[in-house]
Design a protein around this motif. Structure first.
Motif, PDB file in Angstrom:
ATOM      1  N   UNK A  82       0.793  -1.224   0.000  1.00  0.00           N
ATOM      2  CA  UNK A  82       0.000   0.000   0.000  1.00  0.00           C
ATOM      3  C   UNK A  82       0.834   1.289   0.000  1.00  0.00           C
ATOM      4  N   UNK A  83       2.081   1.207  -0.431  1.00  0.00           N
ATOM      5  CA  UNK A  83       2.945   2.386  -0.580  1.00  0.00           C
ATOM      6  C   UNK A  83       3.574   2.387  -1.970  1.00  0.00           C
ATOM      7  N   UNK A  84       3.605   3.553  -2.614  1.00  0.00           N
ATOM      8  CA  UNK A  84       4.430   3.709  -3.813  1.00  0.00           C
ATOM      9  C   UNK A  84       5.879   3.848  -3.363  1.00  0.00           C
ATOM     10  N   UNK A  85       6.790   3.317  -4.155  1.00  0.00           N
ATOM     11  CA  UNK A  85       8.214   3.437  -3.855  1.00  0.00           C
ATOM     12  C   UNK A  85       8.890   4.191  -4.993  1.00  0.00           C
ATOM     13  N   UNK A  86       9.536   5.304  -4.638  1.00  0.00           N
ATOM     14  CA  UNK A  86      10.279   6.123  -5.596  1.00  0.00           C
ATOM     15  C   UNK A  86      11.761   6.102  -5.231  1.00  0.00           C
ATOM     16  N   UNK A  87      12.608   6.159  -6.244  1.00  0.00           N
ATOM     17  CA  UNK A  87      14.045   6.296  -6.022  1.00  0.00           C
ATOM     18  C   UNK A  87      14.410   7.763  -6.147  1.00  0.00           C
ATOM     19  N   UNK A  88      15.255   8.241  -5.235  1.00  0.00           N
ATOM     20  CA  UNK A  88      15.582   9.656  -5.142  1.00  0.00           C
ATOM     21  C   UNK A  88      17.009   9.926  -5.618  1.00  0.00           C
ATOM     22  N   UNK A  89      17.270  11.163  -6.007  1.00  0.00           N
ATOM     23  CA  UNK A  89      18.584  11.551  -6.531  1.00  0.00           C
ATOM     24  C   UNK A  89      19.710  11.372  -5.505  1.00  0.00           C
ATOM     25  N   UNK A  90      19.384  11.415  -4.211  1.00  0.00           N
ATOM     26  CA  UNK A  90      20.411  11.280  -3.176  1.00  0.00           C
ATOM     27  C   UNK A  90      20.680   9.829  -2.782  1.00  0.00           C
ATOM     28  N   UNK A 114      10.912   6.397 -11.795  1.00  0.00           N
ATOM     29  CA  UNK A 114      11.846   7.117 -10.916  1.00  0.00           C
ATOM     30  C   UNK A 114      13.267   6.590 -11.105  1.00  0.00           C
ATOM     31  N   UNK A 115      13.422   5.289 -11.334  1.00  0.00           N
ATOM     32  CA  UNK A 115      14.751   4.725 -11.616  1.00  0.00           C
ATOM     33  C   UNK A 115      15.305   5.297 -12.915  1.00  0.00           C
ATOM     34  N   UNK A 116      14.440   5.439 -13.919  1.00  0.00           N
ATOM     35  CA  UNK A 116      14.877   6.020 -15.197  1.00  0.00           C
ATOM     36  C   UNK A 116      15.358   7.448 -14.996  1.00  0.00           C
ATOM     37  N   UNK A 117      14.615   8.229 -14.220  1.00  0.00           N
ATOM     38  CA  UNK A 117      14.952   9.630 -13.991  1.00  0.00           C
ATOM     39  C   UNK A 117      16.261   9.769 -13.220  1.00  0.00           C
ATOM     40  N   UNK A 118      16.442   8.962 -12.184  1.00  0.00           N
ATOM     41  CA  UNK A 118      17.617   9.091 -11.309  1.00  0.00           C
ATOM     42  C   UNK A 118      18.859   8.435 -11.927  1.00  0.00           C
ATOM     43  N   UNK A 119      18.709   7.225 -12.448  1.00  0.00           N
ATOM     44  CA  UNK A 119      19.883   6.428 -12.852  1.00  0.00           C
ATOM     45  C   UNK A 119      20.149   6.431 -14.351  1.00  0.00           C
ATOM     46  N   UNK A 120      19.188   6.869 -15.142  1.00  0.00           N
ATOM     47  CA  UNK A 120      19.335   6.986 -16.588  1.00  0.00           C
ATOM     48  C   UNK A 120      19.930   5.717 -17.206  1.00  0.00           C
ATOM     49  N   UNK A 121      21.074   5.821 -17.887  1.00  0.00           N
ATOM     50  CA  UNK A 121      21.658   4.667 -18.572  1.00  0.00           C
ATOM     51  C   UNK A 121      22.240   3.634 -17.610  1.00  0.00           C
ATOM     52  N   UNK A 122      22.283   3.938 -16.327  1.00  0.00           N
ATOM     53  CA  UNK A 122      22.813   3.007 -15.332  1.00  0.00           C
ATOM     54  C   UNK A 122      21.711   2.196 -14.647  1.00  0.00           C
ATOM     55  N   UNK A 123      20.469   2.321 -15.160  1.00  0.00           N
ATOM     56  CA  UNK A 123      19.339   1.558 -14.612  1.00  0.00           C
ATOM     57  C   UNK A 123      19.115   0.282 -15.416  1.00  0.00           C
ATOM     58  N   UNK A 124      18.823  -0.795 -14.706  1.00  0.00           N
ATOM     59  CA  UNK A 124      18.434  -2.065 -15.313  1.00  0.00           C
ATOM     60  C   UNK A 124      17.026  -2.367 -14.843  1.00  0.00           C
ATOM     61  N   UNK A 125      16.067  -2.385 -15.767  1.00  0.00           N
ATOM     62  CA  UNK A 125      14.677  -2.685 -15.449  1.00  0.00           C
ATOM     63  C   UNK A 125      14.295  -4.063 -15.960  1.00  0.00           C
ATOM     64  N   UNK A 126      13.574  -4.809 -15.115  1.00  0.00           N
ATOM     65  CA  UNK A 126      13.124  -6.152 -15.476  1.00  0.00           C
ATOM     66  C   UNK A 126      11.624  -6.229 -15.195  1.00  0.00           C
TER      67      UNK A 126
END
Length: 190
Positions: A82-90, A114-126
């Motif tokens: 019941x919580x959204x989880x976002x990744x932050x720039x810090x 949020x992973x795309x925004x923060x980590x850009x080309x260093x993100x791996x999404x599955x």
């Protein structure tokens, strides 16, 4: 893109994904360096059981993070019920009780985007098996930021709506079976 460049692994799934995630966590290298964030559709009012169930199988520590918790390598972070989880720039996690998105909270799209925004080309999404379209746009966001995307082969899914929705939006880097996903992850640094 070098495999050593990944800073985050985000895995999204819904119906049928527990067994796939369990197999991944049971077979991944015990010294896997990259933080793993799991966003799985869960029952809203059942607060326990999933972490314990995954922990029984996992060779890496599995936990439900607190708001503003710092990501660490060799840890698996499961979005709380019941919580959204976002990744932050810090490098921390933000939890939110905003309205459901795609009939879901946690929303896989929110976590992946949020992973795309923060980590850009260093993100791996599955993106794994699931019964709705949540996650498709988040995966497209990762692809759009030059991150790396893996979609579970629909032929290996319990319910293929989620991966097929992603495949209608963009071409992922790889389409893999659960066993091949484990093999790929084990090529990453440990």
């Amino acid at each position: 893109m070098q495999a050593t460049d990944f800073k985050i692994v985000v895995i999204g799934g819904s119906a049928g994904s527990f067994s796939v995630v369990s197999a991944i966590l049971a077979s991944i290298h015990p010294q896997f360096k990259i933080p793993i964030v799991l966003c799985l559709h869960r029952l809203k009012h059942v607060r326990s059981g999933l972490v314990e169930g995954l922990s029984l199988k996992s060779v890496i520590k599995v936990l439900e993070p607190n708001d503003k918790e710092k990501l660490q390598y060799n840890h698996v972070y499961l979005a709380p019920a019941n919580y959204h989880l976002f990744l932050e720039l810090d490098g921390t996690i933000a939890l939110s009780t905003e309205e459901s998105f795609n009939h879901s909270r946690p929303s896989i799209d929110y976590t992946l985007s949020s992973a795309a925004y923060v980590y850009r080309e260093k993100a791996l999404g599955i993106l794994l098996t699931g019964a709705n379209k949540d996650g498709a746009y988040g995966m497209k966001d990762i692809a759009g930021k030059k991150g790396f995307t893996i979609v579970q082969d629909p032929a290996t899914c319990d319910i293929d709506t989620m991966p097929r929705s992603a495949l209608q939006l963009f071409d992922p880097n790889l389409i893999l079976s659960p066993k091949e996903i484990v093999q790929f992850l084990n090529t990453l640094p440990h």
